[in-house]
Design a protein around this motif. Structure first.
Motif, mmCIF file in Angstrom:
data_model
loop_
_atom_site.group_PDB
_atom_site.id
_atom_site.type_symbol
_atom_site.label_atom_id
_atom_site.label_comp_id
_atom_site.label_asym_id
_atom_site.label_seq_id
_atom_site.Cartn_x
_atom_site.Cartn_y
_atom_site.Cartn_z
ATOM 1 N N TRP A 1 0.977 -1.312 -0.370
ATOM 2 C CA TRP A 1 -0.250 0.205 -0.265
ATOM 3 C C TRP A 1 0.734 0.877 -0.048
ATOM 4 C CZ3 TRP A 1 -4.747 -1.400 4.105
ATOM 5 C CH2 TRP A 1 -5.400 -1.846 3.487
ATOM 6 N N PHE A 2 1.666 1.286 -0.953
ATOM 7 C CA PHE A 2 2.681 3.074 -1.463
ATOM 8 C C PHE A 2 1.990 4.083 -1.026
ATOM 9 C CE2 PHE A 2 4.686 -1.289 -3.959
ATOM 10 C CZ PHE A 2 6.082 -1.606 -1.848
ATOM 11 N N ALA A 3 0.942 3.975 -1.513
ATOM 12 C CA ALA A 3 0.308 5.528 -1.942
ATOM 13 C C ALA A 3 0.045 5.988 -0.014
ATOM 14 C CB ALA A 3 -0.897 4.935 -2.730
ATOM 15 N N TYR A 4 -0.035 5.197 0.342
ATOM 16 C CA TYR A 4 -0.005 5.408 1.545
ATOM 17 C C TYR A 4 1.363 5.434 2.292
ATOM 18 C CZ TYR A 4 -4.628 3.868 2.821
ATOM 19 O OH TYR A 4 -6.420 3.508 2.634
ATOM 20 N N THR A 5 2.530 5.447 1.806
ATOM 21 C CA THR A 5 3.481 5.911 2.841
ATOM 22 C C THR A 5 4.608 6.933 2.007
ATOM 23 O OG1 THR A 5 4.193 4.066 1.298
ATOM 24 C CG2 THR A 5 3.621 3.703 3.378
ATOM 25 N N GLN A 6 3.522 7.385 0.620
ATOM 26 C CA GLN A 6 4.044 8.531 0.177
ATOM 27 C C GLN A 6 4.174 10.048 0.786
ATOM 28 O OE1 GLN A 6 5.652 8.809 -3.028
ATOM 29 N NE2 GLN A 6 4.853 6.228 -2.646
ATOM 30 N N ASP A 7 3.176 10.162 2.241
ATOM 31 C CA ASP A 7 3.474 10.657 2.823
ATOM 32 C C ASP A 7 3.538 10.174 4.005
ATOM 33 O OD1 ASP A 7 3.309 12.855 4.575
ATOM 34 O OD2 ASP A 7 2.606 14.400 2.819
ATOM 35 N N LEU A 8 4.577 10.062 4.686
ATOM 36 C CA LEU A 8 4.404 9.986 6.297
ATOM 37 C C LEU A 8 4.240 10.462 7.510
ATOM 38 C CD1 LEU A 8 7.707 7.722 6.492
ATOM 39 C CD2 LEU A 8 5.511 6.856 5.374
ATOM 40 N N LYS A 9 4.073 12.042 6.612
ATOM 41 C CA LYS A 9 3.041 12.677 8.009
ATOM 42 C C LYS A 9 1.818 12.277 7.547
ATOM 43 C CE LYS A 9 6.802 15.914 8.212
ATOM 44 N NZ LYS A 9 7.234 16.940 8.407
ATOM 45 N N VAL A 10 1.063 12.828 6.507
ATOM 46 C CA VAL A 10 -0.758 12.595 6.349
ATOM 47 C C VAL A 10 -0.927 10.817 7.174
ATOM 48 C CG1 VAL A 10 -1.842 12.281 4.553
ATOM 49 C CG2 VAL A 10 -0.431 13.997 5.019
ATOM 50 N N LEU A 11 -0.400 9.618 7.318
ATOM 51 C CA LEU A 11 -0.151 8.792 6.897
ATOM 52 C C LEU A 11 -0.705 8.778 8.365
ATOM 53 C CD1 LEU A 11 -1.383 5.782 7.248
ATOM 54 C CD2 LEU A 11 1.660 5.283 7.127
ATOM 55 N N LYS A 12 0.412 9.394 9.216
ATOM 56 C CA LYS A 12 0.465 9.357 10.622
ATOM 57 C C LYS A 12 -0.783 10.006 11.396
ATOM 58 C CE LYS A 12 2.229 9.006 14.957
ATOM 59 N NZ LYS A 12 3.058 8.038 15.813
ATOM 60 N N GLN A 13 -1.098 10.988 10.878
ATOM 61 C CA GLN A 13 -2.422 11.920 11.282
ATOM 62 C C GLN A 13 -3.318 10.802 11.102
ATOM 63 O OE1 GLN A 13 -1.317 14.425 13.121
ATOM 64 N NE2 GLN A 13 -4.043 15.187 13.033
ATOM 65 N N ALA A 14 -3.420 10.474 9.801
ATOM 66 C CA ALA A 14 -4.979 9.946 9.151
ATOM 67 C C ALA A 14 -5.499 8.654 10.464
ATOM 68 C CB ALA A 14 -4.810 9.220 8.217
ATOM 69 N N VAL A 15 -3.689 8.186 10.985
ATOM 70 C CA VAL A 15 -4.441 7.283 12.087
ATOM 71 C C VAL A 15 -4.378 8.099 12.552
ATOM 72 C CG1 VAL A 15 -3.335 6.151 13.406
ATOM 73 C CG2 VAL A 15 -2.797 5.689 10.825
ATOM 74 N N LEU A 16 -4.143 9.191 13.727
ATOM 75 C CA LEU A 16 -4.523 9.590 14.738
ATOM 76 C C LEU A 16 -5.642 10.092 14.776
ATOM 77 C CD1 LEU A 16 -1.198 11.628 15.690
ATOM 78 C CD2 LEU A 16 -1.982 9.756 16.821
ATOM 79 N N GLN A 17 -6.715 10.500 13.736
ATOM 80 C CA GLN A 17 -7.837 11.130 13.278
ATOM 81 C C GLN A 17 -8.593 10.389 13.157
ATOM 82 O OE1 GLN A 17 -5.665 15.238 12.069
ATOM 83 N NE2 GLN A 17 -7.923 14.598 10.825
ATOM 84 N N SER A 18 -8.096 8.949 13.417
ATOM 85 C CA SER A 18 -9.404 7.732 12.968
ATOM 86 C C SER A 18 -10.059 7.844 14.326
ATOM 87 C CB SER A 18 -8.611 6.944 12.507
ATOM 88 O OG SER A 18 -7.765 6.601 11.673
ATOM 89 N N LEU A 19 -11.509 7.051 13.803
ATOM 90 C CA LEU A 19 -12.522 7.228 14.641
ATOM 91 C C LEU A 19 -11.665 6.562 15.669
ATOM 92 C CD1 LEU A 19 -15.015 7.357 16.244
ATOM 93 C CD2 LEU A 19 -16.194 5.743 15.159
ATOM 94 N N ASP A 20 -11.651 5.249 15.044
ATOM 95 C CA ASP A 20 -10.706 4.049 16.202
ATOM 96 C C ASP A 20 -9.700 3.349 15.056
ATOM 97 O OD1 ASP A 20 -10.609 2.094 18.481
ATOM 98 O OD2 ASP A 20 -12.307 1.360 18.317
ATOM 99 N N VAL A 21 -8.992 2.969 16.373
ATOM 100 C CA VAL A 21 -7.947 1.643 15.333
ATOM 101 C C VAL A 21 -7.242 0.880 16.788
ATOM 102 C CG1 VAL A 21 -5.649 2.200 14.907
ATOM 103 C CG2 VAL A 21 -6.580 3.968 14.514
ATOM 104 N N ILE A 22 -7.664 -0.273 16.379
ATOM 105 C CA ILE A 22 -7.079 -1.542 17.066
ATOM 106 C C ILE A 22 -5.691 -1.883 15.895
ATOM 107 C CG2 ILE A 22 -7.322 -3.760 18.212
ATOM 108 C CD1 ILE A 22 -10.022 -3.450 17.833
ATOM 109 N N SER A 23 -4.489 -2.669 16.764
ATOM 110 C CA SER A 23 -3.411 -2.959 16.116
ATOM 111 C C SER A 23 -2.690 -4.709 17.102
ATOM 112 C CB SER A 23 -2.484 -2.172 16.306
ATOM 113 O OG SER A 23 -2.144 -1.376 17.695
ATOM 114 N N ALA A 24 -1.971 -4.985 16.144
ATOM 115 C CA ALA A 24 -1.471 -6.384 17.153
ATOM 116 C C ALA A 24 -0.430 -6.455 16.764
ATOM 117 C CB ALA A 24 -2.756 -7.078 15.587
ATOM 118 N N TRP A 25 0.132 -6.999 17.296
ATOM 119 C CA TRP A 25 1.449 -6.755 17.996
ATOM 120 C C TRP A 25 1.791 -8.129 18.171
ATOM 121 C CZ3 TRP A 25 3.924 -2.480 17.815
ATOM 122 C CH2 TRP A 25 3.325 -0.976 17.990
ATOM 123 N N ASP A 26 3.014 -8.168 17.261
ATOM 124 C CA ASP A 26 4.205 -9.735 18.242
ATOM 125 C C ASP A 26 5.264 -9.468 19.033
ATOM 126 O OD1 ASP A 26 5.347 -12.376 18.404
ATOM 127 O OD2 ASP A 26 5.431 -12.465 16.372
#
Length: 136
Positions: free
Chosen positions: A25-50
């Motif tokens: 999904w390279f379109a998302y990583t063209q501008d990492l600041k936008v990606l970071k802000q999009a995640v922060l401004q999401s209604l909700d995020v659940i992440s999975a961690w190993d």
């Protein structure tokens, strides 16, 4: 392998970049600041961690009352087909059970169709709904 889940939105940008690039999904990583802000401004995020490695993520946007739009659901390639995506999706669906419209837009592929149908979604080309999208 033990996967832990988190609802913390402030995820390290390098971890996000690795996850999004790994699934192509390279379109998302063209501008990492936008990606970071999009995640922060999401209604909700659940992440999975190993341990301390981000291996998956689901994020939704919406009003929390009438509509929930699943914007992203992605799992590192090495961790796919282990039930992580289904767990992320089910956690989000349970959390927003009372929201009437649960919507997503994705590419057509047999494995993608199978995944969403087994998780209770109905394709708009199979039912009484119609879907429209305008992409830039």
């Amino acid at each position: 392998m033990t996967i832990n889940f988190s609802t913390i939105k402030d995820i390290d940008i390098k971890q996000l970049e690795n996850l999004y690039n790994d699934v192509g999904w390279f379109a998302y990583t063209q501008d990492l600041k936008v990606l970071k802000q999009a995640v922060l401004q999401s209604l909700d995020v659940i992440s999975a961690w190993d341990n301390d490695k981000l291996v998956g993520l689901i994020r939704v946007v919406g009003d929390e009352l009438t509509i929930m739009y699943i914007q992203d659901i992605l799992i590192l390639n090495a961790y796919q087909n282990k039930g992580i995506a289904s767990e992320l999706l089910q956690q989000m669906l349970i959390k927003y059970n009372n929201v009437r419209q649960k919507v997503l837009l994705t590419e057509e592929a047999s494995d993608v169709r199978h995944f969403y149908e087994k998780n209770g979604f109905e394709s708009c080309d199979q039912g009484s709904l119609v879907a429209f999208a305008k992409m830039n």
